[in-house]
Design a protein around this motif. Structure first.
Motif, PDB file in Angstrom:
ATOM      1  N   ARG A 174      15.144 -52.862  45.478  1.00  0.00           N
ATOM      2  CA  ARG A 174      14.637 -54.185  45.108  1.00  0.00           C
ATOM      3  C   ARG A 174      13.276 -54.494  45.723  1.00  0.00           C
ATOM      4  NH1 ARG A 174      20.089 -58.016  45.567  1.00  0.00           N
ATOM      5  NH2 ARG A 174      21.365 -56.842  44.066  1.00  0.00           N
ATOM      6  N   HIS A 175      12.683 -53.520  46.345  1.00  0.00           N
ATOM      7  CA  HIS A 175      11.357 -53.715  46.948  1.00  0.00           C
ATOM      8  C   HIS A 175      10.334 -54.013  45.859  1.00  0.00           C
ATOM      9  CE1 HIS A 175       7.700 -52.867  49.242  1.00  0.00           C
ATOM     10  NE2 HIS A 175       8.428 -52.961  50.333  1.00  0.00           N
ATOM     11  N   ASP A 237      12.438 -55.492  52.902  1.00  0.00           N
ATOM     12  CA  ASP A 237      11.130 -55.073  52.386  1.00  0.00           C
ATOM     13  C   ASP A 237      10.474 -54.042  53.299  1.00  0.00           C
ATOM     14  OD1 ASP A 237      10.598 -56.710  54.528  1.00  0.00           O
ATOM     15  OD2 ASP A 237       8.981 -57.824  53.548  1.00  0.00           O
ATOM     16  N   LEU A 238      11.241 -53.506  54.252  1.00  0.00           N
ATOM     17  CA  LEU A 238      10.725 -52.470  55.146  1.00  0.00           C
ATOM     18  C   LEU A 238      10.517 -51.150  54.402  1.00  0.00           C
ATOM     19  CD1 LEU A 238      13.004 -53.178  58.214  1.00  0.00           C
ATOM     20  CD2 LEU A 238      10.525 -53.309  58.244  1.00  0.00           C
ATOM     21  N   LEU A 239       9.516 -50.410  54.820  1.00  0.00           N
ATOM     22  CA  LEU A 239       9.268 -49.061  54.314  1.00  0.00           C
ATOM     23  C   LEU A 239       9.577 -48.055  55.422  1.00  0.00           C
ATOM     24  CD1 LEU A 239       5.815 -49.677  52.566  1.00  0.00           C
ATOM     25  CD2 LEU A 239       8.061 -49.613  51.476  1.00  0.00           C
ATOM     26  N   ARG A 251      19.803 -42.258  47.034  1.00  0.00           N
ATOM     27  CA  ARG A 251      18.916 -42.228  45.861  1.00  0.00           C
ATOM     28  C   ARG A 251      19.732 -42.156  44.571  1.00  0.00           C
ATOM     29  NH1 ARG A 251      14.233 -37.667  44.699  1.00  0.00           N
ATOM     30  NH2 ARG A 251      12.952 -38.936  43.272  1.00  0.00           N
ATOM     31  N   ALA A 252      20.779 -41.331  44.578  1.00  0.00           N
ATOM     32  CA  ALA A 252      21.635 -41.195  43.389  1.00  0.00           C
ATOM     33  C   ALA A 252      22.348 -42.505  43.066  1.00  0.00           C
ATOM     34  CB  ALA A 252      22.650 -40.073  43.598  1.00  0.00           C
ATOM     35  N   ARG A 253      22.688 -43.265  44.104  1.00  0.00           N
ATOM     36  CA  ARG A 253      23.380 -44.538  43.898  1.00  0.00           C
ATOM     37  C   ARG A 253      22.431 -45.692  43.599  1.00  0.00           C
ATOM     38  NH1 ARG A 253      26.185 -42.482  48.435  1.00  0.00           N
ATOM     39  NH2 ARG A 253      25.025 -43.863  49.846  1.00  0.00           N
ATOM     40  N   GLY A 254      21.127 -45.406  43.599  1.00  0.00           N
ATOM     41  CA  GLY A 254      20.147 -46.434  43.293  1.00  0.00           C
ATOM     42  C   GLY A 254      19.865 -47.388  44.434  1.00  0.00           C
TER      43      GLY A 254
END
Length: 304
Positions: A174-175, A237-239, A251-254
């Motif tokens: 959601r970033h 909102d952290l990177l 990543r696969a789970r979104g």
């Protein structure tokens, strides 16, 4: 010199206090204190200094600690070898690895090798490069997986290249930048960062400076807790910068996405270091091969 007292001594320094060491060793504090007093009397020196924050070694304590760990490690290996010769235990292997590797690459490799060598006993130690390197020097590990750039060139160990670690700039799904088809370094400037868990913050700084910017200082230091870092980034909102293999599931789970930053290469070489002697047994050679396969699997899947 009593090996048991040496092990108590090492435990006190590692735990930082008599109280914590006594709990770990399941001894009473008076018994542990008495054992250390006898050790100091035997050596004729004071081994500990008591400070406001706990116990620290004196110069004599420092000198004894490194040698005590080497002695205890060799005693453990001798016991293991004798037990193996008597048929009382299987072969043992001690692996050190970076936090980003243990739950991904190392876990997959250990699963594979354990099926092939069911009697093999494997112990994992997680830590940063220099901590693992020192443990290897003290013969507390049989093999460690580290960044090649973070160890001295002439280290005296056998070195096996395992894979090229693909580091990526990661954000939560959601970033605000998550859906951008292309992201520039300038786009990253307004956003806060999690400090890198594997000592790669200098790479982030170099990435910004090469583009003429300075990154915001990290807001959170995860202290090596990879799962915490991933959970935090996925909900804020952290990177962060993470190896590609370390967040395949998220990543696969979104939950996490790779930001598509053009012309940025943050790759690093992961090597396995081990003593040149003794020769690796068949299980050790199988483990090295399995580590390479385990590292390449998620990278191949992500490219598919």
């Amino acid at each position: 010199m009593d090996a048991r007292r040496l092990s108590y001594f090492a435990c006190i320094l590692e735990e930082g206090s008599i109280t914590a060491a006594a709990a770990r060793l399941r001894l009473s504090q008076p018994a542990l204190t008495k054992a250390m007093k006898l050790l100091e009397e035997e050596l004729g020196v004071v081994l500990f200094e008591r400070t406001m924050t706990g116990i620290s070694p004196t110069t004599y304590g420092d000198a004894l600690y490194s040698r005590a760990k080497a002695v205890l490690s060799e005693l453990q290996r001798a016991e293991e070898e004798i037990a193996t010769l008597r048929g009382m235990a299987g072969e043992r292997f001690r692996i050190g690895a970076l936090p980003t590797l243990t739950a991904s690459v190392v876990a997959r490799a250990v699963n594979e090798v354990s099926r092939r060598f069911p009697d093999l006993q494997i112990r994992i130690q997680e830590g940063q490069t220099q901590t693992l390197f020192r443990a290897l020097r003290r013969r507390e590990l049989d093999l460690c997986l580290v960044y090649s750039g973070n160890v001295v060139g002439e280290h005296g160990f056998e070195s096996h290249v395992i894979f090229r670690d693909q580091l990526k700039v990661v954000a939560g799904a959601r970033h605000p930048l998550a859906t951008r088809p292309v992201v520039t370094v300038a786009d990253l400037v307004p956003y806060p960062w999690c400090s890198a868990v594997t000592g790669n913050w200098p790479l982030v700084q170099h990435m910004f400076q090469a583009a003429g910017f300075e990154p915001a200082q990290p807001r959170v230091d995860p202290g090596g807790a990879v799962q915490f870092l991933k959970a935090l980034v996925s909900t804020s909102d952290l990177l962060a910068v993470l190896p590609l293999h370390a967040f395949v599931g998220e990543r696969a789970r979104g939950e996490l996405v790779v930001l598509p930053i053009d012309s940025i290469a943050l790759d690093r070489e992961i090597v396995a270091l081990r003593p040149k002697e003794p020769e690796l047994p068949a299980s050790g050679r199988a483990l090295l091969a399995a580590l390479s396969r385990a590292a390449l699997a998620p990278l191949t899947e992500s490219a598919a």
